[in-house]
Design a protein around this motif. Structure first.
Motif, mmCIF file in Angstrom:
data_model
loop_
_atom_site.group_PDB
_atom_site.id
_atom_site.type_symbol
_atom_site.label_atom_id
_atom_site.label_comp_id
_atom_site.label_asym_id
_atom_site.label_seq_id
_atom_site.Cartn_x
_atom_site.Cartn_y
_atom_site.Cartn_z
ATOM 1 N N TYR A 1 0.830 -1.206 0.000
ATOM 2 C CA TYR A 1 0.000 0.000 0.000
ATOM 3 C C TYR A 1 0.867 1.258 0.000
ATOM 4 N N GLU A 2 1.937 1.235 0.804
ATOM 5 C CA GLU A 2 2.843 2.380 0.848
ATOM 6 C C GLU A 2 3.568 2.552 -0.483
ATOM 7 N N GLU A 3 3.952 1.443 -1.114
ATOM 8 C CA GLU A 3 4.627 1.532 -2.410
ATOM 9 C C GLU A 3 3.675 2.052 -3.493
ATOM 10 N N TYR A 4 2.406 1.703 -3.390
ATOM 11 C CA TYR A 4 1.401 2.226 -4.329
ATOM 12 C C TYR A 4 1.345 3.746 -4.216
ATOM 13 N N ARG A 5 1.301 4.247 -3.000
ATOM 14 C CA ARG A 5 1.286 5.698 -2.776
ATOM 15 C C ARG A 5 2.569 6.337 -3.287
ATOM 16 N N GLU A 6 3.695 5.701 -2.999
ATOM 17 C CA GLU A 6 4.990 6.233 -3.418
ATOM 18 C C GLU A 6 5.104 6.266 -4.944
ATOM 19 N N THR A 7 4.474 5.301 -5.600
ATOM 20 C CA THR A 7 4.509 5.250 -7.064
ATOM 21 C C THR A 7 3.901 6.515 -7.654
ATOM 22 N N PHE A 8 2.761 6.947 -7.148
ATOM 23 C CA PHE A 8 2.118 8.157 -7.651
ATOM 24 C C PHE A 8 2.926 9.401 -7.279
ATOM 25 N N ASP A 9 3.416 9.425 -6.057
ATOM 26 C CA ASP A 9 4.213 10.568 -5.614
ATOM 27 C C ASP A 9 5.425 10.756 -6.523
ATOM 28 N N GLU A 10 6.163 9.676 -6.769
ATOM 29 C CA GLU A 10 7.380 9.743 -7.572
ATOM 30 C C GLU A 10 7.072 10.096 -9.026
ATOM 31 N N TYR A 11 6.029 9.490 -9.590
ATOM 32 C CA TYR A 11 5.689 9.722 -10.998
ATOM 33 C C TYR A 11 5.279 11.174 -11.226
ATOM 34 N N ILE A 12 4.442 11.699 -10.357
ATOM 35 C CA ILE A 12 3.971 13.077 -10.529
ATOM 36 C C ILE A 12 5.103 14.069 -10.285
ATOM 37 N N THR A 13 5.912 13.816 -9.256
ATOM 38 C CA THR A 13 7.004 14.739 -8.923
ATOM 39 C C THR A 13 8.097 14.748 -9.984
ATOM 40 N N SER A 14 8.491 13.566 -10.461
ATOM 41 C CA SER A 14 9.635 13.476 -11.370
ATOM 42 C C SER A 14 9.270 13.611 -12.844
ATOM 43 N N THR A 15 8.017 13.303 -13.200
ATOM 44 C CA THR A 15 7.644 13.291 -14.618
ATOM 45 C C THR A 15 6.554 14.293 -14.964
ATOM 46 N N VAL A 16 5.467 14.279 -14.202
ATOM 47 C CA VAL A 16 4.309 15.098 -14.555
ATOM 48 C C VAL A 16 4.562 16.587 -14.310
ATOM 49 N N HIS B 1 -8.206 4.124 -5.869
ATOM 50 C CA HIS B 1 -8.626 5.159 -6.819
ATOM 51 C C HIS B 1 -8.492 6.541 -6.184
ATOM 52 N N GLN B 2 -8.947 6.664 -4.956
ATOM 53 C CA GLN B 2 -8.902 7.963 -4.273
ATOM 54 C C GLN B 2 -7.469 8.410 -4.033
ATOM 55 N N VAL B 3 -6.591 7.483 -3.708
ATOM 56 C CA VAL B 3 -5.183 7.820 -3.486
ATOM 57 C C VAL B 3 -4.581 8.422 -4.753
ATOM 58 N N GLY B 4 -4.849 7.785 -5.908
ATOM 59 C CA GLY B 4 -4.312 8.278 -7.168
ATOM 60 C C GLY B 4 -4.802 9.663 -7.516
ATOM 61 N N VAL B 5 -6.087 9.908 -7.331
ATOM 62 C CA VAL B 5 -6.660 11.222 -7.624
ATOM 63 C C VAL B 5 -6.123 12.270 -6.649
ATOM 64 N N ASN B 6 -6.001 11.884 -5.379
ATOM 65 C CA ASN B 6 -5.520 12.830 -4.368
ATOM 66 C C ASN B 6 -4.109 13.320 -4.662
ATOM 67 N N TYR B 7 -3.250 12.412 -5.117
ATOM 68 C CA TYR B 7 -1.883 12.817 -5.416
ATOM 69 C C TYR B 7 -1.844 13.792 -6.579
ATOM 70 N N ASP C 1 -3.232 17.115 -5.185
ATOM 71 C CA ASP C 1 -2.388 17.801 -4.206
ATOM 72 C C ASP C 1 -1.045 18.232 -4.778
ATOM 73 N N LEU C 2 -0.497 17.460 -5.713
ATOM 74 C CA LEU C 2 0.829 17.777 -6.240
ATOM 75 C C LEU C 2 0.784 18.585 -7.532
ATOM 76 N N LEU C 3 -0.139 18.253 -8.434
ATOM 77 C CA LEU C 3 -0.181 18.945 -9.729
ATOM 78 C C LEU C 3 -1.236 20.040 -9.758
ATOM 79 N N TYR C 4 -2.468 19.680 -9.410
ATOM 80 C CA TYR C 4 -3.578 20.616 -9.555
ATOM 81 C C TYR C 4 -3.351 21.892 -8.754
ATOM 82 N N GLN C 5 -2.858 21.742 -7.532
ATOM 83 C CA GLN C 5 -2.639 22.921 -6.695
ATOM 84 C C GLN C 5 -1.573 23.842 -7.277
ATOM 85 N N GLU C 6 -0.627 23.263 -8.007
ATOM 86 C CA GLU C 6 0.433 24.077 -8.599
ATOM 87 C C GLU C 6 -0.030 24.813 -9.849
#
Length: 272
Positions: A63-78, A129-135, A138-143
């Motif tokens: 579960y933690e790795e799933y969250r980290e996957t979205f965090d890393e992808y959005i931060t480093s790529t998106v 699903h909610q975790v993916g949307v939240n990331y 919180d990381l892209l939309y707010q910026e």
């Protein structure tokens, strides 16, 4: 006979390979599509990592790795992908990233399906699903939402002046605003609608100040009617239906209420 234990390092290598492949596909890099065998391997691996008895139940780590996957992808790529982009190009990038995020959520939910069905429900954690949307929120939309809002309102302004715009792009961006609220209209209302209504009021205030001196009463009221009609069409074309009443009231206030005394005088002087 005892079931063979799968260690975390061994299992996560398989899962990480699947996640990396999915990212490459989303980014348009050379990569083959998932085969049924690859999909089954990923599903079986995760299932095995979850059903083993402690200390070999790795549900929490997954579960933690799933969250980290979205965090890393959005931060480093998106996030880097949208920098230096403006106007239509920025809007196109945001729509693309939202669609990619939905694909990523859908595929990872398949890979991590067992977590959603058992572990998450048991632990009362936010679903995948909610975790993916939240990331993404919180990381892209707010910026980007301030820049996106400026670009969208700019397109609306151009369309009001009869300039050609990409209405489909506009509609898609508004839809992202709505979808990211996950059933709540707050992002649409607060991040876009309130600003759009203010811009609408300023636009029609400028128009009214010239029309009221240049036009006869019938011509002026004809423009009021046409303006209301155009705003209703705008709602049906790319805005949310909840905006219609507010837009109409804004138009009527700036064109009619503000100039009620002058319009009354115009009407009666024309008939005398």
């Amino acid at each position: 006979m005892a079931t063979e234990i799968m260690e975390w390092a061994e299992g996560w290598i398989y899962m990480q390979q699947g996640v990396t492949k999915l990212k490459r596909i989303l980014e348009g890099l050379p990569e083959t599509q998932f085969t049924p065998e690859e999909y089954m391997m990923l599903y079986t691996t995760l299932h095995t990592l979850c059903i083993q008895k402690p200390p070999y139940d790795y549900s929490q780590q997954l579960y933690e790795e799933y969250r980290e996957t979205f965090d890393e992808y959005i931060t480093s790529t998106v996030l880097p992908s949208r920098r230096e982009k403006q106007d239509d190009i920025l809007l196109q990038e945001c729509v693309k990233r939202w669609e990619n995020n939905k694909i990523m959520v859908r595929w990872l939910a398949r890979f991590f399906h067992y977590l959603d069905c058992y572990f998450i429900a048991r632990k009362s954690l936010p679903p995948l699903h909610q975790v993916g949307v939240n990331y993404l929120r919180d990381l892209l939309y707010q910026e980007v939402n301030a820049d996106v809002r400026v670009a969208v309102i700019g397109l609306v302004g151009k369309e009001r002046e009869a300039e050609e715009i990409n209405r489909e792009l506009l509609k898609n961006v508004i839809y992202v605003c709505v979808e990211i609220g996950m059933g709540k209209m707050d992002p649409y209302r607060e991040d876009f609608e309130e600003h759009m209504l203010r811009e609408t009021g300023e636009y029609y205030s400028r128009k009214a100040s010239s029309w009221i001196t240049e036009d006869s009463y019938p011509d002026y009221m004809s423009k009021v009617e046409e303006s209301v009609k155009r705003e209703k069409y705008r709602v049906s074309d790319y805005l949310q239906s909840s905006s219609e009443k507010k837009l109409v009231e804004k138009v009527q206030h700036e064109l009619v209420v503000v100039y009620a005394t002058l319009l009354f005088e115009k009407e009666h002087s024309a008939g005398s």
